[in-house]
Design an enzyme around this catalytic site. Structure first.
Site, PDB file in Angstrom:
ATOM      1  N   ASP A  77       0.804  -0.950   0.048  1.00  0.00           N
ATOM      2  CA  ASP A  77       0.019   0.081   0.053  1.00  0.00           C
ATOM      3  C   ASP A  77       0.781   1.272  -0.034  1.00  0.00           C
ATOM      4  O   ASP A  77       2.033   1.308   0.342  1.00  0.00           O
ATOM      5  CB  ASP A  77      -0.831   0.155   1.161  1.00  0.00           C
ATOM      6  N   GLU A 170       0.148  -1.142   5.676  1.00  0.00           N
ATOM      7  CA  GLU A 170       1.016  -1.041   6.680  1.00  0.00           C
ATOM      8  C   GLU A 170       1.146   0.771   6.816  1.00  0.00           C
ATOM      9  O   GLU A 170       1.195   1.155   7.855  1.00  0.00           O
ATOM     10  CB  GLU A 170       2.644  -1.211   5.881  1.00  0.00           C
TER      11      GLU A 170
END
Length: 399
Positions: A77, A170
């Site tokens: 991400d 994350e």
């Protein structure tokens, strides 16, 4: 363009921005677009990998028997601060040290971004000025894939079993929530997620968060005297009561901070979200107490207001685990030394999946990627450092 760099360019074009307002796992289904691409790339190499119910890609490349399995991790991400959609990377060949024009509106120079001065003569991958680049952490993803590709292509070179995983979310602190050390299978691991290639990060913050919910008294402003309590005014008073010098813009190194990351407000209701960080667990507790005192100060100024303060812990400093389990650090040090690279040890002033991995049973320091100015339109990658990081990882897992 070599294969590893081409993969990186391809990966950053896939929009994988996570969403801290979503309660799904992963927070955005589009994160899985890259995860599925990685599985396809690995399958093409002849490596089996799978995507589990939590959006984590797990897999292994078997190595020599009797050697400790070593893990590598990166996250798919990208950050929330700047758009990750329609990323259009540009390659600057043989950077000359001058101002880089990203587009008609944005440029970056060594004066504003001094690390550029360290990369004169390097090829750089930069943004179009409209989005972030996504090197955080697709540079790490591409580097790990390159290492796996190398060892598949060179079966004659002995190596440790390489356990790999690619995590979602994350950037919103949820990446390791569903990480399973047993499923991963590594004795120790490395997150490949950060800046300069010659840095091994063995410490991160102890992390907490605070949510402040304020109810005021709303009434017509023409009738407000002695009656109205503006919740937004209370919010300002609360924030002012916290130590100003503990805001992130006044801190560095091992100094902790309290960071107001979001605020909404009206007369009737206001809400503030903070992250609280310190490498020292005792000092983190002192910062939490400062929030409780700020609530008392704001209530003393606005006794008719209602202030709900919620404080919670997020992750702990991985240093305490790595001090007890130094194998990962020692293995990395030998690899850097063999390649003639002088190592720097600096604390991470941010989050890493490795902190939670460490406390879940897999000691995991962090390594760099050769990327800089993360989370914004001025993000860039040094291709030289990107390739050096691939060599470092190859050396770490080599038998």
């Amino acid at each position: 363009m070599d294969k590893a760099l081409q993969r990186f360019i391809d990966y950053v074009k896939i929009d994988t921005q996570s969403d801290d307002t979503s309660f799904s796992v992963p927070s955005q289904a589009k994160e899985l677009d890259l995860s599925r691409r990685l599985i396809a790339d690995l399958k093409e190499m002849g490596i089996d990998a799978y995507l589990n119910e939590y959006g984590i890609v797990y897999g292994k490349l078997l190595g020599e028997e009797g050697l400790d399995p070593i893990g590598l991790n990166a996250h798919v991400d990208t950050a929330l601060e700047c758009s990750g959609k329609d990323v259009k990377p540009q390659i600057i060949k043989n950077y000359d040290g001058e101002v880089i024009k990203l587009n008609d509106e944005y440029s970056m120079s060594p004066k504003e971004f001094p690390t550029l001065g360290d990369h004169i003569g390097d090829d750089l991958v930069v943004t179009s000025g409209d989005t972030l680049l996504g090197a955080d952490d697709k540079a790490g993803v591409a580097e790990i894939i390159a290492v796996l590709d190398y060892y598949v292509s060179h079966p004659e070179i002995k190596h440790h079993t390489i356990c790999f995983c690619f995590t979602p979310d994350e950037e919103i602190g949820r990446g390791p929530d569903h990480f399973d050390a047993k499923e991963f299978g590594a004795k120790y691991a490395y997150t490949v997620d950060g800046g300069i290639y010659d840095e091994i990060a063995c410490e991160t913050f102890n992390a907490a968060h605070a949510v402040v919910r304020i109810h005021g008294v709303s009434i017509h402003p023409g009738e407000a005297k002695g009656k109205m309590v503006n919740a937004s005014d209370v919010a300002f008073a609360f924030d002012k009561a916290l130590p100003e010098k503990k805001r992130p813009q006044f801190t560095s190194g091992y100094e902790g901070f309290n960071h107001l990351v979001g605020m909404t407000g009206s007369v009737d209701y206001a809400e503030m979200h903070y992250i609280i960080r310190n490498h020292d667990l005792g000092k983190l507790e002192e910062q939490k107490e400062e929030f409780r005192k700020a609530r008392e100060v704001a209530l003393a100024l606005f006794p008719s207001a209602s202030i709900d303060l919620e404080i919670g812990d997020d992750y702990r400093n991985m240093k305490e685990v790595l001090d007890r389990n130094p194998e990962a650090i020692e293995k990395a040090k030998k690899a850097y030394e063999k390649l003639g690279i002088k190592i720097r040890f600096n604390p991470i002033r941010g989050g890493t999946d490795g902190a939670t991995f460490s406390f879940k049973g897999c000691p995991t320091p962090n390594l760099g990627t050769g990327s800089y100015n993360h989370h914004g339109r001025f993000e860039y990658v040094s291709v030289r450092e990107f390739n050096t990081m691939i060599e470092i990882l190859k050396e770490i897992v080599k038998a």
